[in-house]
Structure formats: C-alpha cells, structure tokens
Design an enzyme around this catalytic site. Structure first.
Site, PDB file in Angstrom:
ATOM      1  N   GLN A   1       0.830  -1.205   0.000  1.00  0.00           N
ATOM      2  CA  GLN A   1       0.000   0.000   0.000  1.00  0.00           C
ATOM      3  C   GLN A   1       0.870   1.262   0.000  1.00  0.00           C
ATOM      4  O   GLN A   1       0.357   2.362  -0.081  1.00  0.00           O
ATOM      5  CB  GLN A   1      -0.896   0.030   1.248  1.00  0.00           C
TER       6      GLN A   1
ATOM      7  N   ARG B   1      -8.173  -1.085   8.613  1.00  0.00           N
ATOM      8  CA  ARG B   1      -9.176  -0.144   8.118  1.00  0.00           C
ATOM      9  C   ARG B   1      -9.460   0.920   9.176  1.00  0.00           C
ATOM     10  O   ARG B   1     -10.609   1.197   9.513  1.00  0.00           O
ATOM     11  CB  ARG B   1     -10.462  -0.879   7.748  1.00  0.00           C
ATOM     12  N   CYS B   2      -8.406   1.511   9.691  1.00  0.00           N
ATOM     13  CA  CYS B   2      -8.610   2.550  10.699  1.00  0.00           C
ATOM     14  C   CYS B   2      -7.377   3.414  10.784  1.00  0.00           C
ATOM     15  O   CYS B   2      -6.294   3.005  10.428  1.00  0.00           O
ATOM     16  CB  CYS B   2      -8.974   1.926  12.036  1.00  0.00           C
TER      17      CYS B   2
ATOM     18  N   GLU C   1     -12.858   4.660   6.316  1.00  0.00           N
ATOM     19  CA  GLU C   1     -12.808   3.814   7.499  1.00  0.00           C
ATOM     20  C   GLU C   1     -13.877   4.119   8.543  1.00  0.00           C
ATOM     21  O   GLU C   1     -13.994   3.394   9.525  1.00  0.00           O
ATOM     22  CB  GLU C   1     -11.407   3.937   8.118  1.00  0.00           C
TER      23      GLU C   1
END
Lengths: 794, 291
Positions: A221, A368-369, A738
């Site tokens: 990523q 996802r945060c 998120e």
C-alpha cells in the site's frame, strides 16, 4: 456556456468505476499474474510452535529434491546481515529465525525451486529440531513476575514490556473526578482481528546484475516507503531500486508493513540471478502478517447529575505479538488512541498505555482505521452508553448534551487535537428520525412484556483522518505529506500520477473527477497511474483514510497549477491581458466579451504549438501537499436488533448510517465504502476474531475458523448524509474509507446490550457469538475477554 | 493450491472406477464434489496416491421417488439439486429443510449428498438426515451391490465400512409410513461454518398418531448421534406439549458435545433440546393444519 460538471464526470458524479472494467473481466494485473522469464518460486517454512529455541535445522533432504535451486535459513541470511530487519516502529523483526521462534507461523527457512509444488515438497523435507519454551499468549502472562523473556535478542530489554505511554492532563482529570456526582466504569477487550484482504501478500524480486537494478513487484500500500526501507535494509542504492505495486486485491492496512517474505525473495534473486516469486497462501497471511486490535481497554467517566461529562480516564494494555511492528506515526506509541472522545465537549482527560510482547504474530496494523482509532471510538461509545445507563438518562439525550456544538469550532479535544467543523447534533437527529427512535422505545417496552428482547444502539463519533501534517506525523522520520503529478498532453488528454496507492478505493475513478472539477477536462480523458516508484512522485501511500485528504488535495492543487499556466496561455491566445480573463468550467473567456474564449483543450494544444514568448513549453506540473490539519468526518450509526433469549442468536432489524464526510467526490464510491465498512463493523461485533490456545496455536488460521461474514449474514444498511465541507481541504472533502468500520461496532454491541440490560447484563466482549450472549442471559452476568478455546472433556 | 503429487484418473463407468479402486489397493480416493477432499488435498491433510474422479460417469446425477415412495439419490446428485427440487420440497420435508443449510451456496453447487455421507464427518448434515430417515447406502464392488443401513455404514469419525474396492453409488430413503413430516435446524456461526449443533427430525404420522420417528443430532458427538430413545418415545402417541418436552429432554441427554470455540458443552446440549422442541412443535402445528 459552462460545462455540465456531472456530464463530464466531475465532482458529485456517481461515475462508474473505470478500474472495474478490467477487474470484472478477469483482466486485473496482480502480483501473481506477473510472469517473468526464468522466474523461480519461493515457499516459506513456518514454525509449528509458538516459542522454542532452534537446536538445529537440517536442510540436506530439501537440497536433494530435483528442481530445488536454493535453500535459505536464518544463518545464511545472517551472513548478509539480513537475518533481522527494522520494523516501522523502531523495533527489529526476524526475517528468518536464527536463535528462537517467537510465534506460531514465524518464518524459519525458505526454498526456491523451479515450481511452487517442488518448493512446497522441499519445505516438508526440512527437519527442524525445536526445544520448546514456555508460551505467553496474553499481556497478563507477559507482565507476570518471572515470565519468560521473549525478546532475549535485545539489549536493555529486561522484561516483556514494549512501552509505557501517557497523554492528557492527570491533575485536571483527578479534579474532575472529585467534582463528579456519578463515576461510571467500564472494562473491555477489543479482540485480535486480521484485515484478511482477498489477495494475500507476495512479491517478485528481479535483480539484474548487468544493470545493478533491483525491480520488485510487491503487494504494498506504500511503495515509496518500501523503497526507502529496502535501500536501508538491503543496503542498495535507492535509485537502483524500483518497487512496482500493481493491482492490489485489497489491503486494509495489512499491506503496509515490510514482511520477511519480501526481503527473502530479494536476497534469493540476488543469489540466483533469477526473478523469484513468493506468493503467500491464505493461512500464511492470516497467521503471520499484520493483525489489528488486541487491546484491553479500561476507563472511567466523571459525570454531573445533569448529564454533563466532566472528565475521562483511560488505560490501555495492548498485545503486540513477538515484534513491535505496528504501522503508525512514530511519536504515538498506541496510535491515535487519544482521539477518543473528540466529538464530545469534555474538559479533562488522561490516558495511560502499556504495550507487551507475547508469543503471537506481530503486526498491530491499522486495520481499516487511522491508527487504533477503532479501539478508541469503540471504548468511547461503550463508555458513553455505560455512563448514560448509570445516570438513568436516555442514551440519545446524554449524547446531545455532550456533543460539541456547531458554533464551538475550532474545538480542542480532551486530548489536544483540534477539530474544525461538523454538525454533530444534526447528524444524530437525522439518524434518530430515520430509525424512528421514540416509536422503537415504545415497541421495545411492549415486546419485553411478551418475552421478546429488542434493543437499540447508538454510536456517534468523529475521527482524525488523513495523516498527517508534517509537524506531528512521520513514519521512520519521513513526514506524512503526499503528491500528485499531472501531465496534460497537447490534445487535452492527461495522465495523473500520485504517491498514493489504490487497493480498491477507486482512485483511478475519483482522481480523474477532481481533475475534471478543476480543469473541465472530462474525467474519461484522464488516466490515473499509481504504484510504480520509477514513475510516480514520492508519497506515503494509502492507509488511514489519507488518500483523499492528502493525495486528493495534491491532485486539486496540481490541477490549479495547470490552470494558472493555462490562463496565461489563454490571455496570449485571446490577445488580452491575464487580468481580463475569466474562468468557467473548461473555458477561459474575455470578461468584457464572454463569447470570446478558449477551451482548456485549446490551451493545451497551444502549450506545445503556440506558447507565448518566454514561456516554458508543455503543460505539466507536480504538487506536494502537506495538510494543515487532519480531516474530521462525523458519523451517527444506529442499529436495532432482536435477541433470541433461548439461543443467544441476535438479528439486526435495521442499521441506519448518517455520515458527514464533507463534499463527496463520487457519492456511489463513498456509499460503497460505507457499506463495506459497516459490514466489517458487523463482522467485529458478531463473529470475526483470532484467538490462541494456551500453547500459542492460532485459532483463526483459515476461513473455517476465522469468520468473515458473507452476503448471507450481512444485514441491509440505510444510508443518509449530512455535508459539512472541510474548511482547509481544497475541495472540502474529508476522509471516509474507514468511518463505518471504526464507529459501527459500538452501534451493534450497544444495541445487543440495550436488549438485555434489564437482566443486569452490562457488557459482553466482542465477538457477540450466540453462546456468549446466551450465557450472559442465562447467568445474568457479563462475559469478558477473548472467547475461550475450551478443551474440557465431554 | 499445491497438493502432494498424485495420479489422476477419470473413469466413465462404475465398473472402470471399481477396477481403478482395486488397483489403488486402499491408497486411492474417490472425488465426487470435492467439498471436503479438495480442502484436505490443499492443506496436505490427505495425500492419496490415486484420485478417481467419478464426475464423468453417466447417470449418477439423479434423485427420484420410486413408485413405492422410496427416495433414491445418485452418487453425483449435488446439494443444490435437492435444494431446488420441487419433488423434494413437496414430499421429503427433512431433506428439504436441510438442503439450504448445507455448507454455502457456492459449495452446494458441487458437493454431493452421497459424498457427504461417505465422508462421515460428525458435523455432516446429511448423515443426520439419513439416520433420522432410516436411510441406507447402496455400495457396488467387484462382486456386485449390497445395501448398508446408515447406522452401520459409519464406523467412526471420518470412517465408513466401504471396502477399498467399493463405490457408494446411491443413497436410499425408504417410503414413509403415513404422512412424512420433519425438519432440520442448525445453529452455525456463519454460513459454511461447521454446525455448533443441529437436529434432524423425521416423523411419519397417520390418523393423528406417530407411526415412525427418527431424531439425529449433528456436531455433538464423535459420530452422528442417533437419538433413538427420544424418537421411540414419540411412536404410537400424538405430538403434544408433554411428548415434545420429553423427546427434547431425551435428545439432549444422549448428545455428547465437547466444549470448544463454538460453545460450551452445556450450551450445545441446550440448543439440541431447544431445536428438538421447536422442530416437533412446528411439525405438530403443520399436522394439525393439514388435519
């Protein structure tokens, strides 16, 4: 006449995702799709035990298998100084074990062979002699006196503690508690979870001795951070390293860290002078790569009788596994946990945090945060509900009293962040109206009389998205800005590259929409490219909902630079001075004579064929964007459930989500993000967790044990929006990717707790599996901690 | 997936399949839907020398009711075909209730009824249905066919009594004695998860009395649990609150659940009792409606 922005796919257009054209046709190009001439295949042998000294490794049988080209062990890595590597949190992590294995699934040896079958066969032929050691699977065991030292490789590491950390104002908080009418307490566990992207991790390292260049296709990523890390770890010159992150099958934070497999494949390619492909299997991904959560949260809230919150205390104990390889900004040891209570007007707060090593997989990624905000907001909203219950006050009313008011911005949060905008009360009202709050409370009372348990749960929160600003946010010292480069060709078509890296977010679609909005070039005329460090400008990558807040802002800024130059060209073409030029979408015109104008495409052609004297030819530029602040979206989630008291099974009746993420670039993509996030929130609340037995065996190493909800279980969602533009973002957008994962779990859990509160049950820790809910109902008591791995006899 | 090396054969007749099994001398595995075998190959839990793929054998993909009312399910009949069958839904309520609960919708397009019974997983839904319905397996070997009642077919967890050179070609469910009533309830944490606990009930009724009953339990023992006492207690009587409660209690008492991450033993026992009572309750209701 100005262009119709929706028609050209600009801001606000629910444009279809251009990347889906190739994905749904099976024409995506993932790392595993890349085939290079002469490529070899690598398989990793992993430890079957959680903690053991390695007495010996016998690889002789592996070498005897035809087609085996290389067998690597930790000792061989050590001769190149590659047995250990730095983590993103200033710790070290074993690449291949030399002294001990410290978690089940740790990398012990690697085989490079002509095909993956041979590599796997050869791994099975390696004989490792383990001397098992006592296993530590939770912080309680890690901190016990006399606990076995996990990190005996480190100097100055007398125990299993990773860090102590503190933030907030202790004296002011103590004073708030002295003045409180009611002190409410809660203790929670946020279980270990795994992002589990559809595509596991993998790499193809290709070292070319003739040029000295190393090309690595990698599931990452953050390709630029990886390039820097490879330069430092492998001691290769940075300009001779090219990281290519092709299509990614999801990331969710799992593909931020540097993994041993990447490093081993690089050395293997250098040694064999052949491309080496490593593709992890799903079990390898689940048991060894970056997990999320695994935090024990405890706290108190000081409240006045009239409902006003005076102060909050929090204490977190986090389990980091065998190596501290959390991916988060350097200066915050437990991420942005201190973003808790940011949406409430609370005068005093204090947080202490401890982290521990255990014999579990390392990671601590932001699943996802935005760096542990999921745990922060879960604690916040469970604490809010507990305090409302203790006060005997309606949960919605308690929130309304304490939410920051619209005219209170900018607002300093209890732990010192600065929030800048929002309509919190309005979002809550929209949500309550949509769910029919008052009526539900009546229905609930009626149902209870008939033995039916209905519940309603609320979660309201704002979270810090878009790290960072460079004053406060860095990873390994690299500041967290981002970039965009725009090249407009002479026919008015363009290519845009950014330092972010899409992995399902739809950058190829939305970035083009920002360009369309700024320049009036139809979105279909803009191609977006990311992930190749030789071509993309430097950036910190995509995670923590930072793409739109940071890279998206850079896209707007670079487009504005292009527009500024085009204005000069337009003045030249129209033979007026620049001050007499006006802009409308896609066209410059003469203020006094609006019919006289040139399109942006005509300006582009002139930039290559008819530029003014003294002007640099071409129409290209780059922008680096360092955001002045984080963005602060707000969300109000309300869920209603019915619990079957006989079985503990609970069903979601309705789930209403109201999100304010500022201006929405592509509403369809935003809604997709919210629905995906709510699904993961439901997953956390209901079933998705990884646990370990006393020997450190991972329960959750495959999809029979690690439960991801399917379309079958996932409830329907009702979405609503409120729009408060971000005051500092060039197009008024805030992060959104998120929010639902972060704020959603508490809504579901609060709803189930609300359904059973009349029985005296105050807390059931996630996941709310039917047997746990039933036990709480049957025994009228709380259920705490990770689900036990029971082994008692029948 | 990277399984160990194996030989693959794809016979086109039952006889050819049996001679390949002979050749395999016990080191061969039959591949039908692959629901359980393929994951085991992937994880290298199973490393057979020979895989005999029966998917190219004609005329094994069927299910039909014979004139005598017995139900015949061929070795290649997929779960999905049972799930979507109008015949099954009209005439065999236990199978009809279980079919949509087997595995997940994707697996149901491949997995087979007979394969699932042969796999003898104590978590298998079909084995419980077969026990509740007094079903039997038709096995064919070099010396012809034999019928094996399901209760003696399964010899232990993941073990059946088929000889190494026998192929299970069909499952048979005998005709009901009266009106066939029944159902299947399963508690699972998620679609496709193994059952936390499940109950199969099959009750034949005539003139308001139970003429035959079978109750079998999934996931609460080393093999499928035959709650024969619970079923026997129902025969000859009507379904009322007292008889239902008694059957539920008897069923729970023969369950041998283990505590694990799906739930404690006592919870699973409680689910068995709850589901047995709910199933019999709804059978009683539907019988009354029909009367």
């Amino acid at each position: 006449m100005s262009l119709d922005e929706i028609k050209i796919g600009g801001m606000g257009a629910s444009r279809r995702r251009v990347e889906d054209n190739r994905f749904i046709r099976g024409r995506g190009n993932y790392v595993d799709d890349v085939v290079l001439p002469g490529m070899l295949h690598m398989e990793i042998l992993r430890s079957p035990v959680a903690h053991a000294r390695i007495r010996s490794i016998d690889v002789s049988k592996a070498w005897e298998i035809p087609g085996v080209r290389l067998v690597l062990t930790g000792d061989m890595m050590a001769t190149r100084n590659l047995a250990w590597m730095p983590t993103l949190s200033y710790d070290t992590q074993a690449v291949l074990a030399t002294d001990k294995v410290r978690f089940q699934g740790q990398e012990v040896a690697a085989v490079i062979a002509d095909d993956p079958y041979i590599a796997k066969d050869a791994c099975e032929a390696i004989v490792v002699d383990y001397e098992t050691l006592p296993v530590i699977v939770n912080p309680d065991q890690a901190m016990a006196s006399g606990a076995t030292l996990i990190r005996d490789d480190k100097e100055n590491q007398p125990d299993n503690k990773v860090f102590d950390w503190e933030v907030g104002d202790r004296p002011a908080t103590d004073k708030a508690f002295e003045e409180a009418d009611v002190v409410s307490e809660i203790e929670l566990h946020y279980p270990r979870s795994h992002p589990s992207p559809l595509e596991p991790c993998g790499s193809i390292a290709d070292f070319d001795r003739s040029t000295g260049k190393l090309t690595v296709y990698m599931t990452t990523q953050a390709p630029h951070i990886i390039r820097a890390a490879v330069a430092l770890v492998a001691e290769l010159p940075e300009h001779m390293i090219r990281i290519i992150s092709p299509d990614l099958g999801g990331g969710f934070g799992n593909k931020v860290p540097v993994y041993p497999g990447y490093v081993i494949s690089i050395l293997a390619s250098i040694l064999t002078e052949r491309p080496v492909k490593w593709i992890e299997d799903k079990t390898g991904n689940l048991i060894s790569t970056g997990f999320g959560r695994d935090v024990y949260l405890k706290g108190q809230m000081a409240v006045r009788k009239d409902g006003k919150i005076l102060g909050v205390r929090m204490h977190t104990i986090s389990d980091h596994g065998a190596f501290f390889s959390d991916a988060q900004p350097s200066k915050f040891k437990i991420g942005l946990m201190h973003s808790a209570f940011a949406c409430y007007d609370i005068p005093a707060a204090h947080l202490t945090a401890e982290g521990y090593y255990t014999n579990k997989a390392p990671g601590g990624v932001a699943y996802r945060c935005s760096f542990r905000v999921t745990e922060a907001m879960f604690f916040q909203e469970r604490m809010i509900q507990a305090a409302a219950d203790d006060l005997g006050m309606d949960q919605a009313e308690f929130r309304r009293i304490n939410l920051v008011r619209d005219d209170d911005f900018p607002h300093r949060t209890p732990f010192g962040f600065l929030t800048d905008s929002g309509q919190y009360g309005k979002c809550l009202d929209v949500a309550l109206e949509a769910i029919g709050y008052e009526q539900f409370l009546k229905d609930q009372e009626e149902a209870r009389k008939n033995g039916r348990y209905l519940g309603i749960g609320i979660s309201t929160m704002t979270e810090p998205l878009g790290a960072g600003n460079s004053r406060e946010y860095d990873i390994l010292g690299i500041k967290m800005f981002d970039s965009a480069e725009l090249r407009v060709h002479m026919t008015g078509k363009a290519i845009l590259r950014t330092g972010a890296k899409t992995q399902g977010q739809g950058h190829e679609t939305t970035w083009a929409q920002i360009v369309a909005h700024e320049l009036g070039i139809p979105a279909d005329d803009v191609v977006v490219e990311e992930g190749d460090t030789d071509t993309a400008p430097f950036g910190m990558g995509t995670y923590a909902s930072r793409s739109t807040p940071v890279a998206g802002a850079a896209v707007a800024m670079v487009a504005r630079k292009i527009r500024a130059k085009s204005r000069k060209i337009a003045a030249h073409l129209l033979e007026v001075s620049e001050e007499d030029i006006e802009w409308e979408l896609g066209r410059f015109y003469v203020r006094s004579s609006p019919d006289r104008g040139v399109t942006i495409q005509e300006c582009a052609m002139a930039a290559y064929s008819n530029m003014p004297d003294g002007m640099e030819p071409g129409l290209e530029n780059t922008a680096y964007y360092d955001p002045p602040n984080l963005t602060w979206p707000f969300a109000a989630y309300v869920a209603t459930v019915e619990v079957d008291p006989e079985t503990g099974v609970w069903d979601v009746l309705r789930m209403v989500a109201v999100d304010d993420c500022g201006v929405r670039i592509n509403p369809m993509i935003v809604e997709g993000q919210i629905m995906g996030g709510l699904t993961e929130a439901y997953a956390m609340a209901s079933m998705q967790f990884i646990t370990f037995d006393a020997e450190g065996n991972c329960v959750g190493s495959n999809y029979m044990d690690y439960l991801l909800p399917t379309a079958w279980e996932t409830p329907g969602f009702e979405l609503h929006e409120v729009v408060t533009p971000c005051p500092h973002h060039p197009i008024g957008a805030k992060g959104i990717g998120e929010c639902a994962t972060v704020g959603g779990p508490a809504a579901f859990v609060n709803a189930v707790m609300n359904a059973v509160e009349h029985l005296g049950v105050r807390n059931i820790d996630m996941p709310l599996l039917p047997d746990r809910v039933h036990e709480a109902i049957a025994t009228r008591s709380d259920i705490s901690g990770a689900p036990p791995v029971r082994t008692d006899a029948p | 997936m990277y399984p160990s090396r194996f030989r693959y054969e794809s016979p086109t007749s039952i006889e050819e399949a049996i001679s390949l099994l002979e050749e395999g001398k016990g080191e061969a595995k039959v591949l039908a839907g692959g629901q359980s075998l393929v994951p085991m190959l992937k994880l290298r839990f199973a490393s057979p020398e020979l895989l005999v793929d029966i998917n190219n054998i004609a005329d094994l993909d069927y299910h039909r009711f014979d004139a005598d009312g017995s139900l015949h399910i061929g070795a290649l009949c997929r779960h999905e075909h049972l799930e979507k069958s109008a015949d099954i839904s009209a005439r065999q309520p236990t199978i009809a209730a279980a079919a949509p609960l087997v595995a997940d919708p994707i697996v149901r397009t491949r997995g087979t009824f007979v394969g699932s019974v042969c796999h003898a997983d104590p978590q298998g839904d079909w084995a419980s249905c077969m026990v509740a319905l007094d079903g039997y397996i038709v096995a064919q070997g070099p010396n012809g066919r034999r019928n094996i009642p399901v209760r003696s077919f399964v010899s232990g967890p993941f073990q059946n009594v088929l000889a190494y050179n026998e192929l299970a070609v069909e499952a048979v469910i005998p005709a009901p004695q009266g009106t066939a009533l029944g159902g299947y309830m399963k508690l699972e944490r998620r679609v496709g998860d193994f059952a936390t606990a499940a109950v199969a009930v099959a009750v034949d009724m005539s003139g308001g009395k139970v003429t035959r009953a079978g109750i079998a339990l999934t996931g609460v023992g080393g093999t499928t649990v035959d709650a024969s006492d619970a079923a026997a207690a129902l025969v000859g009587g009507s379904l009322d609150e007292a008889s239902i409660a008694q059957a539920a209690e008897l069923a729970a008492s023969v369950a041998q659940p283990r505590s694990d991450h799906r739930g404690s033993a006592s919870y699973k026992r409680h689910i068995i009792s709850t589901f047995t009572a709910r199933l019999l309750g709804s059978i009683s209701e539907s019988n009354e409606r029909a009367a």
